[in-house]
Motif scaffolding. Structure first.
Motif, PDB file in Angstrom:
ATOM      1  N   GLY A  84     -43.947   8.003  20.230  1.00 17.76           N
ATOM      2  CA  GLY A  84     -43.868   9.115  19.291  1.00 17.76           C
ATOM      3  C   GLY A  84     -43.725   8.609  17.873  1.00 17.76           C
ATOM      4  N   ARG A  85     -43.341   9.507  16.970  1.00 13.04           N
ATOM      5  CA  ARG A  85     -43.222   9.149  15.560  1.00 13.04           C
ATOM      6  C   ARG A  85     -41.865   9.584  15.022  1.00 13.04           C
ATOM      7  N   ILE A  86     -41.417   8.851  14.009  1.00 14.54           N
ATOM      8  CA  ILE A  86     -40.131   9.185  13.395  1.00 14.54           C
ATOM      9  C   ILE A  86     -40.332   9.274  11.884  1.00 14.54           C
ATOM     10  N   PHE A  87     -39.789  10.331  11.291  1.00 17.87           N
ATOM     11  CA  PHE A  87     -39.917  10.539   9.847  1.00 17.87           C
ATOM     12  C   PHE A  87     -38.528  10.665   9.241  1.00 17.87           C
ATOM     13  N   ASP A  88     -38.264   9.884   8.228  1.00 17.28           N
ATOM     14  CA  ASP A  88     -37.023  10.011   7.469  1.00 17.28           C
ATOM     15  C   ASP A  88     -37.370  10.677   6.149  1.00 17.28           C
ATOM     16  N   LEU A  89     -36.767  11.851   5.930  1.00 14.96           N
ATOM     17  CA  LEU A  89     -37.038  12.609   4.700  1.00 14.96           C
ATOM     18  C   LEU A  89     -35.812  12.569   3.813  1.00 14.96           C
ATOM     19  N   ARG A 146     -33.039  23.182   7.664  1.00 17.01           N
ATOM     20  CA  ARG A 146     -34.107  24.190   7.597  1.00 17.01           C
ATOM     21  C   ARG A 146     -35.410  23.544   7.101  1.00 17.01           C
ATOM     22  N   VAL A 147     -35.294  22.726   6.035  1.00 15.56           N
ATOM     23  CA  VAL A 147     -36.489  22.048   5.507  1.00 15.56           C
ATOM     24  C   VAL A 147     -37.064  21.099   6.563  1.00 15.56           C
ATOM     25  N   GLY A 148     -36.183  20.383   7.258  1.00 14.35           N
ATOM     26  CA  GLY A 148     -36.647  19.469   8.306  1.00 14.35           C
ATOM     27  C   GLY A 148     -37.405  20.200   9.401  1.00 14.35           C
ATOM     28  N   ARG A 149     -36.849  21.307   9.874  1.00 16.46           N
ATOM     29  CA  ARG A 149     -37.490  22.060  10.960  1.00 16.46           C
ATOM     30  C   ARG A 149     -38.822  22.648  10.502  1.00 16.46           C
ATOM     31  N   GLU A 150     -38.822  23.188   9.287  1.00 24.33           N
ATOM     32  CA  GLU A 150     -40.039  23.854   8.810  1.00 24.33           C
ATOM     33  C   GLU A 150     -41.165  22.840   8.569  1.00 24.33           C
ATOM     34  N   MET A 202     -30.256  14.944   0.737  1.00 25.21           N
ATOM     35  CA  MET A 202     -29.705  14.527   2.020  1.00 25.21           C
ATOM     36  C   MET A 202     -30.816  13.938   2.881  1.00 25.21           C
ATOM     37  N   ARG A 203     -30.406  12.993   3.690  1.00 24.99           N
ATOM     38  CA  ARG A 203     -31.382  12.407   4.591  1.00 24.99           C
ATOM     39  C   ARG A 203     -31.532  13.247   5.859  1.00 24.99           C
ATOM     40  N   VAL A 204     -32.770  13.503   6.233  1.00 27.86           N
ATOM     41  CA  VAL A 204     -33.072  14.248   7.455  1.00 27.86           C
ATOM     42  C   VAL A 204     -34.062  13.420   8.261  1.00 27.86           C
ATOM     43  N   THR A 205     -33.770  13.228   9.534  1.00 28.32           N
ATOM     44  CA  THR A 205     -34.681  12.472  10.397  1.00 28.32           C
ATOM     45  C   THR A 205     -35.333  13.428  11.391  1.00 28.32           C
ATOM     46  N   VAL A 206     -36.654  13.339  11.466  1.00 28.56           N
ATOM     47  CA  VAL A 206     -37.405  14.161  12.417  1.00 28.56           C
ATOM     48  C   VAL A 206     -38.025  13.241  13.458  1.00 28.56           C
ATOM     49  N   LEU A 207     -37.672  13.472  14.721  1.00 29.04           N
ATOM     50  CA  LEU A 207     -38.210  12.686  15.833  1.00 29.04           C
ATOM     51  C   LEU A 207     -39.282  13.517  16.524  1.00 29.04           C
ATOM     52  N   GLY A 222     -44.651  22.721  -1.721  1.00 30.39           N
ATOM     53  CA  GLY A 222     -43.471  23.245  -2.401  1.00 30.39           C
ATOM     54  C   GLY A 222     -42.142  22.852  -1.783  1.00 30.39           C
ATOM     55  N   TYR A 223     -42.151  21.903  -0.851  1.00 31.20           N
ATOM     56  CA  TYR A 223     -40.880  21.489  -0.242  1.00 31.20           C
ATOM     57  C   TYR A 223     -40.143  20.488  -1.134  1.00 31.20           C
ATOM     58  N   PRO A 224     -38.814  20.627  -1.238  1.00 29.65           N
ATOM     59  CA  PRO A 224     -38.017  19.734  -2.096  1.00 29.65           C
ATOM     60  C   PRO A 224     -37.722  18.413  -1.389  1.00 29.65           C
ATOM     61  N   VAL A 225     -38.774  17.643  -1.132  1.00 28.64           N
ATOM     62  CA  VAL A 225     -38.639  16.379  -0.400  1.00 28.64           C
ATOM     63  C   VAL A 225     -39.105  15.261  -1.325  1.00 28.64           C
ATOM     64  N   SER A 226     -38.184  14.359  -1.680  1.00 29.04           N
ATOM     65  CA  SER A 226     -38.540  13.366  -2.693  1.00 29.04           C
ATOM     66  C   SER A 226     -38.966  12.025  -2.097  1.00 29.04           C
ATOM     67  N   GLU A 227     -38.713  11.837  -0.798  1.00 28.43           N
ATOM     68  CA  GLU A 227     -39.100  10.573  -0.177  1.00 28.43           C
ATOM     69  C   GLU A 227     -39.398  10.818   1.291  1.00 28.43           C
ATOM     70  N   VAL A 228     -40.410  10.116   1.810  1.00 26.43           N
ATOM     71  CA  VAL A 228     -40.706  10.188   3.244  1.00 26.43           C
ATOM     72  C   VAL A 228     -41.009   8.788   3.738  1.00 26.43           C
ATOM     73  N   SER A 229     -40.380   8.409   4.825  1.00 25.92           N
ATOM     74  CA  SER A 229     -40.729   7.151   5.478  1.00 25.92           C
ATOM     75  C   SER A 229     -41.228   7.498   6.875  1.00 25.92           C
ATOM     76  N   ALA A 230     -42.346   6.873   7.271  1.00 27.37           N
ATOM     77  CA  ALA A 230     -42.964   7.196   8.562  1.00 27.37           C
ATOM     78  C   ALA A 230     -42.890   5.985   9.481  1.00 27.37           C
ATOM     79  N   GLY A 231     -42.295   6.175  10.647  1.00 25.49           N
ATOM     80  CA  GLY A 231     -42.194   5.086  11.617  1.00 25.49           C
ATOM     81  C   GLY A 231     -42.590   5.563  12.999  1.00 25.49           C
TER      82      GLY A 231
END
Lengths: 78, 78
Positions: free
Chosen positions: A38-43, A55-59, A1-6, B29-38
């Motif tokens: 600021g920065r934006i991350f799409d995981l 949970r993964v996004g927050r951690e 799933m896509r998670v965006t962290v601002l 150990g995080y199950p993150v397969s892709e990261v985009s940074a903006g």
């Protein structure tokens, strides 16, 4: 799933990048009185469970993506 | 009015910051397969007209905030 962290600077914390951009925009004649940078991350998180994705996004935001001394973050799933 | 400009690397353009973070998260150990940074910019535009605020957001994004050769942007008013 896509998670965006601002990740954004906390209110009251100096934001030199935002200040520099504000100065540039003012110099170009734009009516912009404040800029925060600021920065934006799409995981892409390998799960189908939105709660687990959040949970993964927050951690990861708290441990790696943001510096909580000077930055706040927001996590958006989907 | 508040205008938010989201700047993200274009698909297919190398994103070394995102790749480095992906590697760090995998190492932890995080199950993150892709990261985009903006980057994310919050502007305070001196107008009450949402259309004008959006125009200023798009123009400053194109001229100053984003590098359109390698980045795309999205403008959100309010």
């Amino acid at each position: 799933m896509r998670v965006t962290v601002l990740v954004r600077p906390k209110t009251g914390i100096r934001d030199p990048q935002g200040e520099a951009i504000r100065g540039s925009l003012a110099g170009l004649g734009y009516p912009v009185s404040e800029v925060s940078a600021g920065r934006i991350f799409d995981l892409e998180v390998d799960t189908d469970d939105p709660a687990e994705a959040e949970r993964v996004g927050r951690e990861t935001a708290g441990r790696v993506l943001a510096n909580e001394l000077i930055e706040g973050f927001e996590v958006v799933v989907g």
